[in-house]
Design a protein around this motif. Structure first.
Motif, PDB file in Angstrom:
ATOM      1  N   PRO A 169       0.804  -1.230   0.000  1.00 34.97           N
ATOM      2  CA  PRO A 169       0.000   0.000   0.000  1.00 34.97           C
ATOM      3  C   PRO A 169       0.837   1.280   0.000  1.00 34.97           C
ATOM      4  O   PRO A 169       0.498   2.245  -0.693  1.00 34.97           O
ATOM      5  CB  PRO A 169      -0.833  -0.121   1.293  1.00 34.97           C
ATOM      6  N   ALA A 207       2.156   1.756  -3.396  1.00 32.50           N
ATOM      7  CA  ALA A 207       1.075   2.136  -4.306  1.00 32.50           C
ATOM      8  C   ALA A 207       0.761   3.622  -4.189  1.00 32.50           C
ATOM      9  O   ALA A 207       0.519   4.299  -5.198  1.00 32.50           O
ATOM     10  CB  ALA A 207      -0.177   1.302  -4.002  1.00 32.50           C
ATOM     11  N   VAL A 208       0.779   4.130  -2.976  1.00 32.13           N
ATOM     12  CA  VAL A 208       0.545   5.568  -2.755  1.00 32.13           C
ATOM     13  C   VAL A 208       1.583   6.392  -3.512  1.00 32.13           C
ATOM     14  O   VAL A 208       1.259   7.394  -4.166  1.00 32.13           O
ATOM     15  CB  VAL A 208       0.591   5.895  -1.242  1.00 32.13           C
ATOM     16  N   ILE A 247       1.566  -0.971   8.212  1.00 32.26           N
ATOM     17  CA  ILE A 247       0.999  -0.565   6.915  1.00 32.26           C
ATOM     18  C   ILE A 247       0.684   0.926   6.909  1.00 32.26           C
ATOM     19  O   ILE A 247       1.041   1.657   5.974  1.00 32.26           O
ATOM     20  CB  ILE A 247      -0.277  -1.385   6.603  1.00 32.26           C
ATOM     21  N   ILE A 271       2.435   3.914   4.670  1.00 35.14           N
ATOM     22  CA  ILE A 271       1.636   4.751   3.773  1.00 35.14           C
ATOM     23  C   ILE A 271       1.904   6.229   4.049  1.00 35.14           C
ATOM     24  O   ILE A 271       2.126   7.028   3.125  1.00 35.14           O
ATOM     25  CB  ILE A 271       0.129   4.444   3.935  1.00 35.14           C
TER      26      ILE A 271
END
Length: 470
Positions: free
Chosen positions: A308, A311-312, A363, A367
């Motif tokens: 995640p 991905a950000v 996580i 992020i």
């Protein structure tokens, strides 16, 4: 601002260069997820195994300064083809390696290829696109520089779980072949071939300088500061770098024109990039070890936990580039905004990591950390390069990329050194502590340093000045 150089297909040319650089930078950290497997297979310790990452970065740090010289001797196509072929040979050596020595050799050869491609990418992209489009383009390039090493452990986790660590290199080799076959013919020359004289002394001094400093940092993991294997290479490296700098300032045609650092915003942008890359690579080597060793998750699960945050970064990089363009190149607000989140993410890691930390918190922290990094890196880099006249692009790109690779190598070496020190300190105070608690304590100890660097990034962001006019 000056017009761009006309080429047949600027977008395709930029894609080939960015893809080659992405694969090379992905390879920087891809083995981080496999270090525990490699340590078991080849019977080596963590400080030795980390040379697979530190050695890769060290070669880049040594080679990239020579790039400003290479682009004046060889055409863009010659350099790209040479870089891809060397990268392919290195990947094949690593994939077939029967022992740790051959694996390390393969990494070094691949790093030489990557060290040619990265600076060529930076220089060419600046020349083939107009200044009003640079924000988006540099945003994508920033995506390559930050995402590739960050996402390396994530993708590698899936590959290791499904196949084995050797397949990381087989897959990488396949991509190099595709780029060679379909991309090399698309390269138009963008540099002026002047063939300046080869200054062997400058090359030797930069090699000894950067090599000595990074080697000393790496040896700190298992040796005291007073040990000769630490302070001797450190002193030799620092003296060599000083002599290198003095020589460059006196030469009519220096290997790297250090006068680029007389431009304040270029210097500040380079410092922010240096600190940002240092935190990315430090976190990149620590978190896979922590997740697999302290939280006892598989390589695939560890990759999913890091996904995640990566991905950000992928989503935001081009968006931030667009915001930079729309703001007229005003970097200050973007960098300050991002720096705040980098500090928050690093502090969460520094204050909460343990053998029982919930996975969701890791996580969330990752992020937040990469949300901030996305706003820090691209505006800092683009603002720095935009402050240079065209004749300094090669020198500025070489200087910035050299320090980026030094930052990565230093971040990796320092992270492992502090990780090891944290484990020793924990076991001295808790002789009956478990292995998972020891690994968690080492990771948490190292993240205190990363949090400190994040604070420095925020302080530096306060000094960024927006251009008076675009």
């Amino acid at each position: 601002m000056e017009a761009q150089i006309k080429v047949r297909s600027p977008k395709l040319m930029a894609f080939v260069l960015m893809a080659g650089a992405f694969i090379g930078l992905f390879s920087e950290t891809a083995l981080n997820m496999a270090l525990t497997n490699i340590m078991d297979e080849f019977s080596v310790t963590a400080p030795i195994a980390q040379w697979l990452t530190t050695g890769y970065l060290l070669v880049l740090a040594i080679l990239v300064p020579i790039s400003a010289f290479l682009v004046r001797w060889f055409t863009t196509r010659q350099l790209v083809v040479a870089g891809l072929i060397l990268s392919l040979i290195g990947a094949l050596l690593a994939a077939l390696s029967p022992n740790f020595t051959i694996l390390l050799l393969g990494r070094i050869v691949q790093a030489i290829g990557t060290g040619i491609i990265i600076p060529v990418m930076n220089i060419v992209v600046l020349m083939i696109f107009p200044v009003n489009k640079r924000g988006v383009v540099m945003g994508v390039m920033g995506l390559v520089i930050t995402t590739a090493p960050a996402i390396g452990p994530t993708i590698a986790g899936f590959i290791i779980s499904a196949l084995s660590w050797n397949w990381i290199f087989w897959i990488v080799a396949l991509f190099y072949v595709v780029l060679l076959v379909f991309g090399s013919s698309k390269m138009d020359n963008t540099s002026e071939i002047t063939k300046p004289g080869i200054d062997i002394l400058s090359i030797l001094l930069s090699t000894i300088g950067f090599g000595g400093v990074i080697y000393a940092l790496s040896m700190m993991a298992e040796n005291a500061l007073t040990s000769a294997v630490v302070w001797v290479p450190a002193v030799v490296g620092i003296v060599a770098l000083i002599l290198f700098s003095v020589r460059q300032m006196k030469m009519e045609q220096p290997m790297i024109n250090l006068r680029v650092f007389k431009i304040p915003m270029f210097t500040l942008g380079t410092i922010i990039m240096f600190l940002g890359i240092l935190t990315i690579l430090a976190a990149g080597i620590l978190l896979p070890i922590y997740l697999k060793g302290a939280l006892l998750v598989t390589a695939a699960v560890a990759g999913l936990i890091l996904l995640p945050g990566n991905a950000v970064n992928v989503i935001l990089a081009p968006i931030v580039g667009g915001l930079f363009d729309k703001s007229g190149g005003r970097a200050k607000g973007l960098v300050m905004f991002g720096a705040i989140f980098v500090v928050i993410g690093a502090l969460i890691f520094a204050l909460t990591l343990s053998a029982t930390t919930p996975k969701w918190l890791v996580i969330v922290a990752f992020i937040i950390f990469f949300f901030g990094i996305s706003f820090v890196m691209m505006p800092s880099q683009t603002n720095a390069m935009n402050n240079l006249p065209r004749e300094f692009y090669a020198d500025g790109a070489a200087a910035m990329n050299t320090l980026n690779q030094v930052a990565g190598a230093a971040g990796t070496a320092i992270a492992i050194t502090l990780f090891t020190a944290g484990q020793k300190s924990f076991m001295a105070e808790n002789p009956t502590g478990s292995v998972t608690e020891m690994l968690a304590a080492g990771t948490q100890h190292a993240f205190v340093f990363i949090a400190g660097i994040a604070v420095l990034i925020f302080i530096a962001s306060l000094l960024v000045k927006n251009p008076k006019k675009q």
